[in-house]
Design a protein around this motif. Structure first.
Motif, mmCIF file in Angstrom:
data_model
loop_
_atom_site.group_PDB
_atom_site.id
_atom_site.type_symbol
_atom_site.label_atom_id
_atom_site.label_comp_id
_atom_site.label_asym_id
_atom_site.label_seq_id
_atom_site.Cartn_x
_atom_site.Cartn_y
_atom_site.Cartn_z
ATOM 1 N N GLY A 259 0.821 -1.378 -0.163
ATOM 2 C CA GLY A 259 0.146 -0.253 0.047
ATOM 3 C C GLY A 259 0.809 1.136 0.178
ATOM 4 N N LEU A 260 0.315 2.407 -0.195
ATOM 5 C CA LEU A 260 1.076 3.358 -0.214
ATOM 6 C C LEU A 260 1.588 4.161 1.143
ATOM 7 C CD1 LEU A 260 2.331 5.736 -2.147
ATOM 8 C CD2 LEU A 260 -0.042 7.014 -2.123
ATOM 9 N N ILE A 302 5.712 5.503 4.700
ATOM 10 C CA ILE A 302 5.013 5.866 3.237
ATOM 11 C C ILE A 302 5.779 4.624 2.367
ATOM 12 C CG2 ILE A 302 6.259 7.409 1.212
ATOM 13 C CD1 ILE A 302 5.550 9.430 2.887
ATOM 14 N N ASN A 303 5.328 3.764 1.198
ATOM 15 C CA ASN A 303 6.220 3.199 0.393
ATOM 16 C C ASN A 303 6.215 3.256 -0.684
ATOM 17 O OD1 ASN A 303 6.848 1.007 -0.994
ATOM 18 N ND2 ASN A 303 5.988 -0.639 -0.303
ATOM 19 N N LEU A 304 7.784 4.151 -0.966
ATOM 20 C CA LEU A 304 8.400 5.008 -1.629
ATOM 21 C C LEU A 304 7.987 3.850 -3.458
ATOM 22 C CD1 LEU A 304 8.922 7.491 -2.073
ATOM 23 C CD2 LEU A 304 11.484 7.157 -1.591
ATOM 24 N N LYS A 305 8.617 2.729 -3.244
ATOM 25 C CA LYS A 305 8.909 2.166 -3.900
ATOM 26 C C LYS A 305 7.375 2.226 -4.370
ATOM 27 C CE LYS A 305 9.656 -2.797 -5.536
ATOM 28 N NZ LYS A 305 9.352 -3.963 -5.215
ATOM 29 N N THR A 306 6.207 1.853 -3.860
ATOM 30 C CA THR A 306 4.724 1.857 -4.233
ATOM 31 C C THR A 306 4.479 3.564 -5.076
ATOM 32 O OG1 THR A 306 3.627 0.391 -3.083
ATOM 33 C CG2 THR A 306 2.547 1.908 -3.980
ATOM 34 N N LEU A 310 3.345 4.303 -9.454
ATOM 35 C CA LEU A 310 2.275 5.026 -9.736
ATOM 36 C C LEU A 310 2.665 6.152 -10.266
ATOM 37 C CD1 LEU A 310 0.541 4.597 -6.159
ATOM 38 C CD2 LEU A 310 0.053 3.791 -8.196
ATOM 39 N N GLY A 311 4.105 6.245 -10.407
ATOM 40 C CA GLY A 311 4.189 7.697 -11.123
ATOM 41 C C GLY A 311 3.969 9.465 -10.155
ATOM 42 N N LEU A 312 4.034 8.768 -8.591
ATOM 43 C CA LEU A 312 3.476 10.006 -7.972
ATOM 44 C C LEU A 312 4.819 10.480 -7.508
ATOM 45 C CD1 LEU A 312 1.478 10.936 -6.379
ATOM 46 C CD2 LEU A 312 1.754 9.638 -4.780
ATOM 47 N N SER A 313 5.177 11.697 -7.326
ATOM 48 C CA SER A 313 6.743 12.174 -6.817
ATOM 49 C C SER A 313 5.774 13.257 -5.303
ATOM 50 C CB SER A 313 6.487 13.684 -7.437
ATOM 51 O OG SER A 313 7.971 14.125 -7.287
ATOM 52 N N LEU A 314 6.082 12.295 -4.708
ATOM 53 C CA LEU A 314 5.471 12.828 -2.881
ATOM 54 C C LEU A 314 6.830 14.405 -2.502
ATOM 55 C CD1 LEU A 314 5.374 9.545 -0.927
ATOM 56 C CD2 LEU A 314 3.668 10.468 -2.083
ATOM 57 N N ILE A 326 9.472 3.135 3.360
ATOM 58 C CA ILE A 326 9.911 1.780 2.593
ATOM 59 C C ILE A 326 10.279 1.881 1.521
ATOM 60 C CG2 ILE A 326 9.029 -0.263 2.112
ATOM 61 C CD1 ILE A 326 6.663 -0.262 4.247
ATOM 62 N N GLN A 327 11.589 2.116 1.190
ATOM 63 C CA GLN A 327 12.203 2.005 -0.127
ATOM 64 C C GLN A 327 11.987 0.793 -1.521
ATOM 65 O OE1 GLN A 327 14.053 4.185 -0.703
ATOM 66 N NE2 GLN A 327 14.237 5.208 0.862
#
Length: 327
Positions: A259-260, A302-306, A310-314, A326-327
């Motif tokens: 999950g994200l 936060i799951n950075l891999k997810t 998703l193409g999401l730049s946090l 989580i990498q």
């Protein structure tokens, strides 16, 4: 000869001591703890609850029996299951969620009940107050006030600033608008300038639920609070990934599984506090005298891999606030 008899007496005494200790151990009381859930025991609970109880000296197959009942997602079965636990002469019942708590309260007014879940028992009329629950109920809730839904939506909005429409996946199909979490999330959405759509799970059909969600064209997903969603979390995580839908969840374990993100109290810490209630009540404490606890520390995971998938730049401002990435 006297010396020999003396040795025999000493030897007999040495043999008797272990037998006395064994007799004392065999006489150790065995406690029966009832557990009522809407769904089967989630994997995390299968580990956390016995471990937390073991830390306090309660060991299954030695001095503890867990009498577990679950309704397979059919809340109509809860009253009968609660009656089963009462008939089984358990020492207390742990009620996971509002539905199980209500069923237990209807089944007994004397047997201690420990609530455990992400809901507001005062707002639902299940206890008089958190400080003085009264009667035979005590326990703990997962949020400092209400259900934590508003703060979680703020975190999701921070992760997806462009989101103006969010879908809330609810564990129930009926009475969605009036659930405490839905009300909190709806109020927060209004403040954040977001439109909220609520979709309930129908008969365990997650594909159908996501079809209904995607028909609303949301920019993000709020996965509601339910032990069922923890138990069946992989289906939700996989469908959210397939539809490229950023989502916030209720527990760290869901984020570890792909999950994200989540913003919540430590799951194991909550089970440790739950075990402490079991211990105090088994040692004679009256549940109505024990305040209902609320956590004081929460973790942003936060799951950075997810996010990358998703193409999401946090935003960096969100990442620096995270307790775990989580990498």
């Amino acid at each position: 000869m006297m010396r020999r008899r003396h040795c025999i007496v000493l030897a007999a005494s040495g043999l008797l001591a272990p037998l006395q200790r064994a007799g004392a151990q065999s006489a150790e009381r065995v406690y029966r703890v009832g557990v009522l859930r809407e769904v089967a025991r989630p994997p995390v609970a299968a580990i956390f609850l016995p471990r937390a109880l073991r830390e306090l000296g309660y060991v299954e197959s030695r001095n503890l029996i867990l009498e577990e009942r679950w309704a397979d997602g059919d809340s109509a079965r809860l009253p009968a299951l609660a009656q089963e636990l009462v008939a089984a002469r358990v020492d207390l019942i742990i009620a996971f969620g509002a539905g199980p708590l209500r069923a237990c309260k209807d089944a007994t007014t004397t047997l201690p009940i420990i609530l455990f879940g992400n809901f507001d028992p005062v707002a639902l009329g299940l206890v008089a107050s958190l400080a003085r629950p009264g009667a035979n109920v005590t326990g703990m809730v997962f949020a400092p006030d209400g259900t934590l839904g508003g703060k979680q939506l703020e975190m999701l909005k921070s992760a997806v600033p462009r989101a103006t429409r969010v879908a809330l996946l609810s564990p129930v199909a009926d009475n969605l608008a009036n659930s405490p979490q839905a009300r909190e999330v709806r109020d927060a959405a209004a403040v954040l300038g977001m439109e909220l759509v609520v979709v309930g799970l129908q008969g365990g059909d997650y594909a159908q639920a996501f079809a209904a969600i995607m028909a609303q064209r949301p920019h993000a997903l709020f996965v509601g609070s339910s032990q069922r969603f923890l138990f069946e979390g992989r289906q939700i995580i996989e469908l959210a990934a397939r539809h490229r839908l950023p989502a916030i969840y209720q527990w760290r374990e869901q984020v570890v599984n792909g999950g994200l993100m989540t913003y919540s109290a430590s799951q194991y810490g909550q089970f440790q506090r739950l075990a402490s209630y079991v211990d105090r009540i088994l040692k004679g404490a009256k549940p109505g005298d024990l305040l209902i606890e609320r956590p004081t520390r929460f973790e942003l995971v936060i799951n950075l891999k997810t996010a990358k998938a998703l193409g999401l730049s946090l935003p960096q401002s969100l990442l620096v606030r995270a307790d775990e990435v989580i990498q």
